[in-house]
Motif scaffolding. Structure first.
Motif, PDB file in Angstrom:
ATOM      1  N   PHE A 114      54.947  24.937  26.958  1.00 16.96           N
ATOM      2  CA  PHE A 114      54.162  26.165  26.825  1.00 16.96           C
ATOM      3  C   PHE A 114      52.818  25.858  26.176  1.00 16.96           C
ATOM      4  O   PHE A 114      51.767  26.298  26.641  1.00 16.96           O
ATOM      5  N   ARG A 115      52.852  25.081  25.106  1.00 17.59           N
ATOM      6  CA  ARG A 115      51.601  24.706  24.440  1.00 17.59           C
ATOM      7  C   ARG A 115      50.744  23.821  25.354  1.00 17.59           C
ATOM      8  O   ARG A 115      49.535  23.993  25.455  1.00 17.59           O
ATOM      9  N   LEU A 116      51.394  22.880  26.023  1.00 19.04           N
ATOM     10  CA  LEU A 116      50.675  21.985  26.924  1.00 19.04           C
ATOM     11  C   LEU A 116      49.939  22.759  28.007  1.00 19.04           C
ATOM     12  O   LEU A 116      48.819  22.388  28.397  1.00 19.04           O
ATOM     13  N   ALA A 117      50.544  23.839  28.475  1.00 18.91           N
ATOM     14  CA  ALA A 117      49.934  24.625  29.556  1.00 18.91           C
ATOM     15  C   ALA A 117      48.562  25.148  29.159  1.00 18.91           C
ATOM     16  O   ALA A 117      47.582  24.979  29.897  1.00 18.91           O
ATOM     17  N   TRP A 118      48.466  25.781  28.002  1.00 15.70           N
ATOM     18  CA  TRP A 118      47.158  26.340  27.650  1.00 15.70           C
ATOM     19  C   TRP A 118      46.209  25.278  27.115  1.00 15.70           C
ATOM     20  O   TRP A 118      44.988  25.406  27.229  1.00 15.70           O
ATOM     21  N   GLU A 119      46.748  24.176  26.560  1.00 18.06           N
ATOM     22  CA  GLU A 119      45.875  23.100  26.113  1.00 18.06           C
ATOM     23  C   GLU A 119      45.181  22.407  27.290  1.00 18.06           C
ATOM     24  O   GLU A 119      44.053  21.940  27.162  1.00 18.06           O
ATOM     25  N   CYS A 120      45.864  22.331  28.418  1.00 12.82           N
ATOM     26  CA  CYS A 120      45.301  21.658  29.601  1.00 12.82           C
ATOM     27  C   CYS A 120      44.404  22.569  30.427  1.00 12.82           C
ATOM     28  O   CYS A 120      43.764  22.110  31.379  1.00 12.82           O
ATOM     29  N   ALA A 121      44.380  23.848  30.108  1.00 16.32           N
ATOM     30  CA  ALA A 121      43.572  24.803  30.870  1.00 16.32           C
ATOM     31  C   ALA A 121      42.121  24.778  30.391  1.00 16.32           C
ATOM     32  O   ALA A 121      41.857  24.670  29.198  1.00 16.32           O
ATOM     33  N   ARG A 122      41.209  24.876  31.320  1.00 10.22           N
ATOM     34  CA  ARG A 122      39.796  25.000  30.953  1.00 10.22           C
ATOM     35  C   ARG A 122      39.536  26.390  30.387  1.00 10.22           C
ATOM     36  O   ARG A 122      40.362  27.309  30.565  1.00 10.22           O
ATOM     37  N   PRO A 123      38.401  26.607  29.732  1.00 13.84           N
ATOM     38  CA  PRO A 123      38.041  27.959  29.318  1.00 13.84           C
ATOM     39  C   PRO A 123      37.978  28.894  30.534  1.00 13.84           C
ATOM     40  O   PRO A 123      37.510  28.517  31.608  1.00 13.84           O
ATOM     41  N   ASN A 124      38.480  30.113  30.358  1.00 12.17           N
ATOM     42  CA  ASN A 124      38.504  31.152  31.398  1.00 12.17           C
ATOM     43  C   ASN A 124      39.476  30.845  32.541  1.00 12.17           C
ATOM     44  O   ASN A 124      39.373  31.433  33.611  1.00 12.17           O
ATOM     45  N   ALA A 125      40.412  29.940  32.310  1.00 11.55           N
ATOM     46  CA  ALA A 125      41.402  29.609  33.330  1.00 11.55           C
ATOM     47  C   ALA A 125      42.503  30.669  33.394  1.00 11.55           C
ATOM     48  O   ALA A 125      42.636  31.523  32.514  1.00 11.55           O
ATOM     49  N   ILE A 126      43.304  30.565  34.452  1.00 11.53           N
ATOM     50  CA  ILE A 126      44.517  31.377  34.594  1.00 11.53           C
ATOM     51  C   ILE A 126      45.718  30.500  34.289  1.00 11.53           C
ATOM     52  O   ILE A 126      45.856  29.397  34.834  1.00 11.53           O
ATOM     53  N   VAL A 127      46.582  30.959  33.386  1.00 11.93           N
ATOM     54  CA  VAL A 127      47.821  30.264  33.055  1.00 11.93           C
ATOM     55  C   VAL A 127      48.977  31.168  33.489  1.00 11.93           C
ATOM     56  O   VAL A 127      49.170  32.252  32.923  1.00 11.93           O
ATOM     57  N   THR A 128      49.717  30.722  34.482  1.00 12.99           N
ATOM     58  CA  THR A 128      50.835  31.511  35.001  1.00 12.99           C
ATOM     59  C   THR A 128      52.145  30.945  34.467  1.00 12.99           C
ATOM     60  O   THR A 128      52.438  29.760  34.642  1.00 12.99           O
ATOM     61  N   ILE A 129      52.908  31.786  33.810  1.00 14.44           N
ATOM     62  CA  ILE A 129      54.179  31.371  33.207  1.00 14.44           C
ATOM     63  C   ILE A 129      55.302  31.691  34.191  1.00 14.44           C
ATOM     64  O   ILE A 129      55.662  32.854  34.399  1.00 14.44           O
ATOM     65  N   VAL A 130      55.841  30.641  34.797  1.00 21.27           N
ATOM     66  CA  VAL A 130      56.947  30.780  35.742  1.00 21.27           C
ATOM     67  C   VAL A 130      58.279  30.598  35.027  1.00 21.27           C
ATOM     68  O   VAL A 130      59.289  31.198  35.382  1.00 21.27           O
TER      69      VAL A 130
END
Length: 208
Positions: A114-130
């Motif tokens: 979960f933490r890795l998901a938003w850490e790897c996202a660029r600013p203004n990205a979409i993070v979809t939690i499946v």
């Protein structure tokens, strides 16, 4: 209704993991210019990958720790980049144009991913939690300051099954490589033993 030209094995995952991957891809607003990161290459992760591939993004990266699953992705989807979790953040930054992934789909379901998901996202990205989690997850907003992320999640239903079956019929989605083992019903206990203990490179088991 399953079309006559679609086999039972081809249709086996339509109502569950494939519908999940299709739904997650649809809400992630993927474009052809995007770098897409998928965290987790289990059955749901692979189904998500198949649906993301339909969108033809510029780049797809799969993060996975299991050597068997890494090998599976490399064997079946050679155009997809694969990285292990400990190297994921640096790898994504090196292989993206905007300081991280444009879209992240979190399919693994652990506190670390979960933490890795938003850490790897660029600013203004979409993070979809499946993924489904055993415990509540925390949004550490001070650590996320300036990322301006959009989180998407929810429950999948069967509303896309007809469209998915059409895509299978057209040869654009094929989940049959996920079926690594097949057993008759009278050997169901052995099938469960192999699946539960993740033996013999098992991904999915079909019972006849």
């Amino acid at each position: 209704r399953i079309p006559d030209t679609v086999s039972d094995e081809q249709a086996l995952f339509v109502g569950d993991v494939l519908a999940t991957g299709f739904w997650a891809t649809r809400i992630s607003e993927i474009t052809k210019d995007d770098t897409v990161l998928i965290i987790g290459a289990g059955p749901t992760g692979i189904c998500t990958l198949l649906c993301v591939m339909l969108k033809k993004p510029q780049r797809i990266i799969v993060c996975e720790k299991s050597p068997e699953r890494i090998q599976f992705v490399r064997e079946h989807y050679p155009d997809v980049l694969v990285v292990e979790p400990e190297n994921c953040k640096d790898f994504v930054i090196q292989n993206s144009e905007h300081g991280g992934a444009d879209v992240v789909l979190e399919v693994a379901g652990s506190e670390d991913t979960f933490r890795l998901a938003w850490e790897c996202a660029r600013p203004n990205a979409i993070v979809t939690i499946v993924a489904l989690y055993d415990e509540p997850q925390i949004l550490p907003l001070p650590d996320m300051y300036g990322k301006n992320l959009i989180f998407k999640t929810g429950g999948v239903d069967g509303c896309d099954c007809a469209e998915i079956l059409n895509l299978i019929e057209e040869g654009r989605i094929d989940t049959t490589p996920l079926i690594t083992h097949r057993f008759p019903l009278n050997e169901i206990e052995e099938a469960y033993r192999i699946f539960e203990n993740k033996l013999d490179g098992v991904i999915k088991v079909a019972i006849y």
